[in-house]
Design a protein around this motif. Structure first.
Motif, PDB file in Angstrom:
ATOM      1  N   HIS B 148       6.255  -4.250   8.409  1.00 48.44           N
ATOM      2  CA  HIS B 148       7.188  -3.969   7.300  1.00 48.44           C
ATOM      3  C   HIS B 148       6.776  -2.688   6.572  1.00 48.44           C
ATOM      4  CE1 HIS B 148       9.155  -8.215   6.841  1.00 48.44           C
ATOM      5  NE2 HIS B 148       9.414  -7.641   7.999  1.00 48.44           N
ATOM      6  N   LEU B 152       8.936   0.740   5.787  1.00 46.34           N
ATOM      7  CA  LEU B 152       9.108   1.293   4.428  1.00 46.34           C
ATOM      8  C   LEU B 152       8.611   2.737   4.380  1.00 46.34           C
ATOM      9  CD1 LEU B 152       7.957  -1.781   2.259  1.00 46.34           C
ATOM     10  CD2 LEU B 152      10.210  -1.272   3.220  1.00 46.34           C
ATOM     11  N   ASP B 153       7.496   3.015   5.052  1.00 43.27           N
ATOM     12  CA  ASP B 153       6.907   4.349   4.968  1.00 43.27           C
ATOM     13  C   ASP B 153       7.427   5.289   6.061  1.00 43.27           C
ATOM     14  OD1 ASP B 153       5.444   3.136   3.021  1.00 43.27           O
ATOM     15  OD2 ASP B 153       3.630   2.861   4.233  1.00 43.27           O
ATOM     16  N   GLU B 205       2.130 -12.943  -0.919  1.00 42.77           N
ATOM     17  CA  GLU B 205       2.793 -12.447  -2.136  1.00 42.77           C
ATOM     18  C   GLU B 205       2.069 -11.206  -2.663  1.00 42.77           C
ATOM     19  OE1 GLU B 205       3.935 -15.364  -5.045  1.00 42.77           O
ATOM     20  OE2 GLU B 205       3.596 -13.912  -6.654  1.00 42.77           O
ATOM     21  N   VAL B 208       3.018  -8.060  -0.772  1.00 40.32           N
ATOM     22  CA  VAL B 208       4.326  -7.538  -1.201  1.00 40.32           C
ATOM     23  C   VAL B 208       4.199  -6.889  -2.583  1.00 40.32           C
ATOM     24  CG1 VAL B 208       6.686  -8.199  -1.818  1.00 40.32           C
ATOM     25  CG2 VAL B 208       5.554  -9.294   0.116  1.00 40.32           C
ATOM     26  N   THR B 209       3.457  -7.550  -3.484  1.00 39.32           N
ATOM     27  CA  THR B 209       3.287  -7.010  -4.841  1.00 39.32           C
ATOM     28  C   THR B 209       2.564  -5.665  -4.787  1.00 39.32           C
ATOM     29  OG1 THR B 209       3.170  -9.283  -5.683  1.00 39.32           O
ATOM     30  CG2 THR B 209       2.370  -7.541  -7.137  1.00 39.32           C
ATOM     31  N   GLU B 211       2.427  -3.515  -2.285  1.00 38.00           N
ATOM     32  CA  GLU B 211       3.307  -2.486  -1.688  1.00 38.00           C
ATOM     33  C   GLU B 211       4.339  -2.039  -2.721  1.00 38.00           C
ATOM     34  OE1 GLU B 211       2.743  -1.277   1.230  1.00 38.00           O
ATOM     35  OE2 GLU B 211       4.504   0.043   1.304  1.00 38.00           O
ATOM     36  N   THR B 212       4.859  -2.991  -3.494  1.00 39.99           N
ATOM     37  CA  THR B 212       5.840  -2.633  -4.528  1.00 39.99           C
ATOM     38  C   THR B 212       5.188  -1.773  -5.608  1.00 39.99           C
ATOM     39  OG1 THR B 212       6.870  -4.791  -4.160  1.00 39.99           O
ATOM     40  CG2 THR B 212       7.561  -3.596  -6.117  1.00 39.99           C
ATOM     41  N   MET B 213       3.932  -2.128  -5.989  1.00 36.61           N
ATOM     42  CA  MET B 213       3.231  -1.328  -7.001  1.00 36.61           C
ATOM     43  C   MET B 213       3.116   0.116  -6.522  1.00 36.61           C
ATOM     44  SD  MET B 213       0.170  -3.902  -8.222  1.00 36.61           S
ATOM     45  CE  MET B 213      -0.546  -2.831  -9.477  1.00 36.61           C
ATOM     46  N   ILE B 215       5.175   1.775  -4.456  1.00 33.51           N
ATOM     47  CA  ILE B 215       6.413   2.580  -4.383  1.00 33.51           C
ATOM     48  C   ILE B 215       7.183   2.614  -5.708  1.00 33.51           C
ATOM     49  CG2 ILE B 215       6.711   2.304  -1.897  1.00 33.51           C
ATOM     50  CD1 ILE B 215       8.775   0.210  -2.322  1.00 33.51           C
ATOM     51  N   THR B 216       6.734   1.818  -6.696  1.00 35.93           N
ATOM     52  CA  THR B 216       7.524   1.828  -7.947  1.00 35.93           C
ATOM     53  C   THR B 216       6.654   2.198  -9.153  1.00 35.93           C
ATOM     54  OG1 THR B 216       7.021  -0.481  -8.482  1.00 35.93           O
ATOM     55  CG2 THR B 216       8.951  -0.088  -7.082  1.00 35.93           C
ATOM     56  N   GLN B 230      -6.188  -2.555  -8.867  1.00 39.56           N
ATOM     57  CA  GLN B 230      -5.403  -3.797  -8.785  1.00 39.56           C
ATOM     58  C   GLN B 230      -4.489  -3.757  -7.555  1.00 39.56           C
ATOM     59  OE1 GLN B 230      -5.466  -6.569 -11.153  1.00 39.56           O
ATOM     60  NE2 GLN B 230      -4.530  -7.406  -9.296  1.00 39.56           N
ATOM     61  N   TYR B 234      -4.497  -6.151  -4.216  1.00 44.52           N
ATOM     62  CA  TYR B 234      -3.313  -6.844  -3.669  1.00 44.52           C
ATOM     63  C   TYR B 234      -3.050  -6.413  -2.221  1.00 44.52           C
ATOM     64  CZ  TYR B 234      -1.815  -8.665  -8.256  1.00 44.52           C
ATOM     65  OH  TYR B 234      -1.736  -9.344  -9.440  1.00 44.52           O
TER      66      TYR B 234
END
Lengths: 390, 390
Positions: B148, B152-153, B205, B208-209, B211-213, B215-216, B230, B234
């Motif tokens: 995944h 995304l990358d 989880e 996913v958290t 990876e989201t940190m 990109i956002t 942190q 994750y």
């Protein structure tokens, strides 16, 4: 009417889902007649007019609030992506939760004292909370698969609003889907029943297998009814059947009752998707909340066309050319209109709706009014699945 | 040397991972000195030279074969996509499986009779099969996240070969990732231990958290060492720490031992990723099996740059412009070269490697040679993580 020839050898394990080698030619009228008769006969069972959704409306809103808490992520953007289809107004019909809450009551033959005394307000017994947990997990898995499917299909709309991949991009949709799957897996663990974990994990695997079958089918497979029904079981019915069985397992029911719950879910799911595929031809974009004729435009061959092809073999050539020349869609619709494709697909849906109703009818006797009302509501759902127009 | 100021308040639950509010300025030398001393002292513990990977080589190949069976999918294309990174030659270092197999033995203080008598060939006790199950599940979760992440990358290469999204497309990569997650969830269920399910679901989880940190993140967050640590916990350390703890839980160990196993995994994972981020500057694409300087080119700010910015605040402006004008990468590298950024990142990695070694050193005493050898191998891994060049 057409009915899967029950005499034909189906794989002995119903959990394999729909793997019967069956022929879909017109079967003996008397057997066909029986299916119609059962369908009408069961509808007379419905003494008072009751709406299955309103029967569990209070509990559905309790469940929706709990789900909005369950999908709260630490990172704001992930939280808003994960919560996107749990917000009021875009939760969809909550069809799966309604089934599972009704099934939970329908199986509670040994309903604990506390339940019977209760008026219709929300029961809070520990077992009931765990059964609601199955519905919460099922909705999370369902939405996770919608988010990933919409990325794969490049979908624009979902449930009447912009799809998440359009609103927040593919990355957040993939991550939000994974997030929901991990929360579902965690919530499953909290139920402390590893058979239930295995059932729902199988359902997730079937969702992925069904989606893969759709995008990697060979030409032969694309025009095979068996392949279409197996894919339909994986993509739609497996989550419903396995979650229904999970409710039965949590309730401590017998293996026989668990199989009946599974069969209800499997057949209702197949009927639901068959009608969905019919509506893609007969419904309007507005009523469907997503573009109509999207299946045939994307080269996805469904039951109405497969049945029409049995009458007009040349339709296959037309459908093959749709992606090269979209005008072939109109030619295909002409053939469909001349054929009994839609009618035969609807009859097949009714056969499965009957089988679902029959599974409820075979549950152990009970004189508990709550339990009887829920069973009638589950049977009523098998009618609504057929008669709905969206 | 820099060491997270242990006096600073860390969240009481270590499972939250790395949420200490810490400052990364040069701390008291004596404390710094201690960390160096522990590191060298522990390396003298390694009497005979032993290679952790060869200690479990037989079992790793057993595990690889089992994994290839576990990822077999019904649909051919899904099967080849899911199996892609489990084929011989592209399995990567099997770093996580090596840790977990060594940890399984390191915790087996009450090693059953059957084990002690065995020569070094593969032990087949039921407990050992279940512990290997954790390693299999961890590898499936790890590969699912790689599939995944690469979508995304938009990554081109992985483990020295074409990434799956390049070879089979984004759709099959998303579906294969979901498939591996569902098989991992199913295998977790089969272990019949819901605490273990919860630990690994948390790890998914966190992936996913994290990876989201990445990109956002806001500008402030991008330049915060706490946010970076942190996110690093994750994205990399959580799966290692939670799976180490799961092995301890399966072995029926005490809560204290389970926390030590967790701490080993957490600190080793942080050290591993810190070195990975250093190698992105100092390694070569060939040695890394993936493009070097990819972090800074994609706007991902890691420890070396964060430390260099403490010495050269103007470096922040340069890094901000990298995506607009790639020539800023060279300017940034100049600043990095003039700074102690790489050295301080390496020292931080060594601090965490020490903490991992210390966790093993705190395990209950044992006189079993197998157990002692495995513990030495786990400590040896904390050195290899630092000294590796790929």
């Amino acid at each position: 009417a057409i009915i899967p020839d029950q005499g034909h050898s189906c794989s002995d394990s119903p959990h394999k889902g729909y793997v019967c080698r069956t022929t879909y030619s017109l079967k003996s009228p008397v057997f066909g007649g029986f299916s119609h008769q059962l369908y009408h006969q069961s509808s007379s069972l419905v003494e008072e007019e009751l709406d299955p959704f309103s029967l569990v409306a209070d509990e559905l809103s309790l469940l929706s609030n709990k789900l909005r808490e369950m999908v709260l992520a630490e990172v704001p953007k992930l939280a808003s992506a994960a919560e996107y289809f749990f917000k009021r107004g875009v939760q969809g019909k909550q069809f799966r939760s309604t089934i599972l809450l009704l099934m939970a009551t329908a199986l509670n033959v040994r309903v604990p004292e506390a339940l019977i005394g209760e008026s219709t307000d929300i029961v809070t017994s520990e077992l009931r909370v765990r059964q609601r947990g199955i519905a919460e997990i099922t909705e999370m898995i369902h939405v996770a698969s919608l988010l990933h499917d919409d990325v794969l299909d490049d979908a624009d709309t979902r449930r009447g609003v912009g799809s998440l991949n359009v609103v927040m991009g593919n990355k957040m949709s993939v991550l939000a889907g994974d997030f929901l799957l991990s929360r579902a897996c965690g919530a499953l663990a909290a139920l402390k029943n590893t058979e239930v974990v295995a059932l729902l994990a199988t359902a997730v695997e079937h969702l992925v297998t069904g989606e893969t079958m759709e995008i990697t089918s060979s030409t032969e497979q694309r025009y095979s009814m068996d392949y279409y029904m197996q894919k339909t079981y994986y993509k739609t019915a497996s989550l419903i059947s396995n979650s229904c069985k999970a409710v039965a397992v949590l309730t401590g029911q017998t293996a026989e009752v668990a199989v009946l719950a599974f069969e209800y879910g499997r057949n209702l799911g197949l009927a639901f998707q068959l009608i969905d595929d019919i509506l893609d031809f007969t419904g309007t974009s507005a009523s469907l909340g997503k573009g109509s004729l999207s299946d045939i435009r994307h080269g996805v061959i469904t039951a109405p066309i497969l049945f029409a092809m049995e009458e007009f073999p040349q339709l296959r050539e037309v459908v093959d050319q749709v992606e090269k020349d979209p005008r072939n869609v109109d030619i295909a619709l002409e053939y469909l209109g001349k054929s009994k494709g839609i009618q035969r697909a609807r009859e097949l849906a009714m056969e499965h709706a009957n089988l679902a109703a029959a599974a409820i009818g075979s549950l152990p006797e009970t004189d508990n009014e709550d339990v009887k009302r829920s069973r009638r509501a589950l049977i009523d759902l098998t009618h609504r699945v057929i008669t709905r127009n969206k």
